[in-house]
Design an enzyme around this catalytic site. Structure first.
Site, PDB file in Angstrom:
ATOM      1  N   ASP A   1     -55.161  13.397   1.676  1.00 49.08           N
ATOM      2  CA  ASP A   1     -54.935  14.230   0.496  1.00 49.08           C
ATOM      3  C   ASP A   1     -54.730  15.655   1.022  1.00 49.08           C
ATOM      4  O   ASP A   1     -54.610  15.858   2.240  1.00 49.08           O
ATOM      5  CB  ASP A   1     -56.071  14.084  -0.534  1.00 49.08           C
TER       6      ASP A   1
ATOM      7  N   CYS B   1     -59.344  12.707   4.205  1.00 51.36           N
ATOM      8  CA  CYS B   1     -59.478  13.669   3.107  1.00 51.36           C
ATOM      9  C   CYS B   1     -60.466  14.740   3.576  1.00 51.36           C
ATOM     10  O   CYS B   1     -60.706  14.856   4.783  1.00 51.36           O
ATOM     11  CB  CYS B   1     -59.886  12.993   1.799  1.00 51.36           C
TER      12      CYS B   1
ATOM     13  N   THR C   1     -63.725  15.007   3.197  1.00 53.82           N
ATOM     14  CA  THR C   1     -64.930  14.388   3.761  1.00 53.82           C
ATOM     15  C   THR C   1     -64.677  13.007   4.346  1.00 53.82           C
ATOM     16  O   THR C   1     -65.525  12.490   5.082  1.00 53.82           O
ATOM     17  CB  THR C   1     -65.995  14.210   2.659  1.00 53.82           C
TER      18      THR C   1
ATOM     19  N   HIS D   1     -67.889  -4.869  15.638  1.00 51.74           N
ATOM     20  CA  HIS D   1     -68.777  -5.616  14.747  1.00 51.74           C
ATOM     21  C   HIS D   1     -68.205  -5.859  13.352  1.00 51.74           C
ATOM     22  O   HIS D   1     -68.506  -6.877  12.738  1.00 51.74           O
ATOM     23  CB  HIS D   1     -70.120  -4.884  14.591  1.00 51.74           C
TER      24      HIS D   1
ATOM     25  N   HIS E   1     -70.346 -11.976  14.506  1.00 50.09           N
ATOM     26  CA  HIS E   1     -69.790 -10.931  13.641  1.00 50.09           C
ATOM     27  C   HIS E   1     -68.721 -11.507  12.707  1.00 50.09           C
ATOM     28  O   HIS E   1     -68.564 -11.037  11.580  1.00 50.09           O
ATOM     29  CB  HIS E   1     -69.227  -9.786  14.484  1.00 50.09           C
TER      30      HIS E   1
HETATM   31  C1  RB5 Z   1     -60.806  17.372  -2.367  1.00 52.22           C
HETATM   32  O1  RB5 Z   1     -61.263  18.622  -2.751  1.00 52.22           O
HETATM   33  C2  RB5 Z   1     -61.949  16.535  -1.842  1.00 52.22           C
HETATM   34  O2  RB5 Z   1     -62.763  16.152  -2.893  1.00 52.22           O
HETATM   35  C3  RB5 Z   1     -61.434  15.320  -1.102  1.00 52.22           C
HETATM   36  O3  RB5 Z   1     -60.627  15.751  -0.045  1.00 52.22           O
HETATM   37  C4  RB5 Z   1     -62.474  14.408  -0.493  1.00 52.22           C
HETATM   38  O4  RB5 Z   1     -63.389  15.107   0.268  1.00 52.22           O
HETATM   39  C5  RB5 Z   1     -63.094  13.463  -1.433  1.00 52.22           C
HETATM   40  O5  RB5 Z   1     -63.924  12.623  -1.059  1.00 52.22           O
END
Ligand code: RB5
Length: 145
Positions: free
Chosen positions: A8, A65, A67, A98, A133
């Site tokens: 994203d 993304c 996180t 695994h 596994h």
């Molecule tokens: C976008 O602001 C953020 O929420 C997205 O990149 C991600 O971290 C969502 O899990």
């Protein structure tokens, strides 16, 4: 090996770093965007990668993304996907050995590009161990109904 990759807006920069690494390694990939820095919804970009891996069109997927969490949650809703959110090299190897993970998720706001590239190399270069596994993966598949 053919890879599908997307991010994203929160993962755009790291996705470009990872694509440069794949170029260096001569690993073919298809980029599912986004192609600009506009704010987007990560499930829209997780879907083509997850569908492409689940259908067998791609061998593996990489999702990025901010996180890595949203991408991994979204991808794991698609039947046949085992998406692992990874931010260290040990887990990158372990989830291949695994869990036979077929998609790697990472967060651009969590780790730097150097570590991310080491994770990608470890994840792409590690084989599933099978054996006990494989039995556990079958049980995950049963959970999908
Ligand atoms: C976008 O602001 C953020 O929420 C997205 O990149 C991600 O971290 C969502 O899990």
């Amino acid at each position: 090996m053919k890879i599908a990759i997307s991010s994203d807006h929160g993962g755009n920069n790291l996705r470009r770093e990872v694509m440069s690494l794949l170029d260096e390694l001569n690993i073919s990939y298809e980029d599912f965007g986004p192609q600009n820095s506009d704010s987007v919804d990560y499930p829209d970009f997780a879907k083509p990668v997850a569908d492409g891996v689940a259908s067998g069109k791609f061998d593996r997927g990489i999702l990025i993304c901010g996180t890595g969490i949203g991408m991994s949650i979204a991808a794991n809703k698609v039947k046949g996907i085992r998406c692992a959110l990874v931010h260290d090299v040990f887990s990158a190897k372990a989830t291949r050995c695994h869990n036979d993970s077929n998609i790697l998720a990472m967060g651009e706001r969590v780790i730097g590009p150097g570590l991310a590239c080491e994770i990608v190399k470890a994840w792409l270069g590690t084989e599933f161990e099978g054996g006990r596994h494989a039995r556990r993966i079958e049980k995950i598949t049963e959970l999908e109904g």
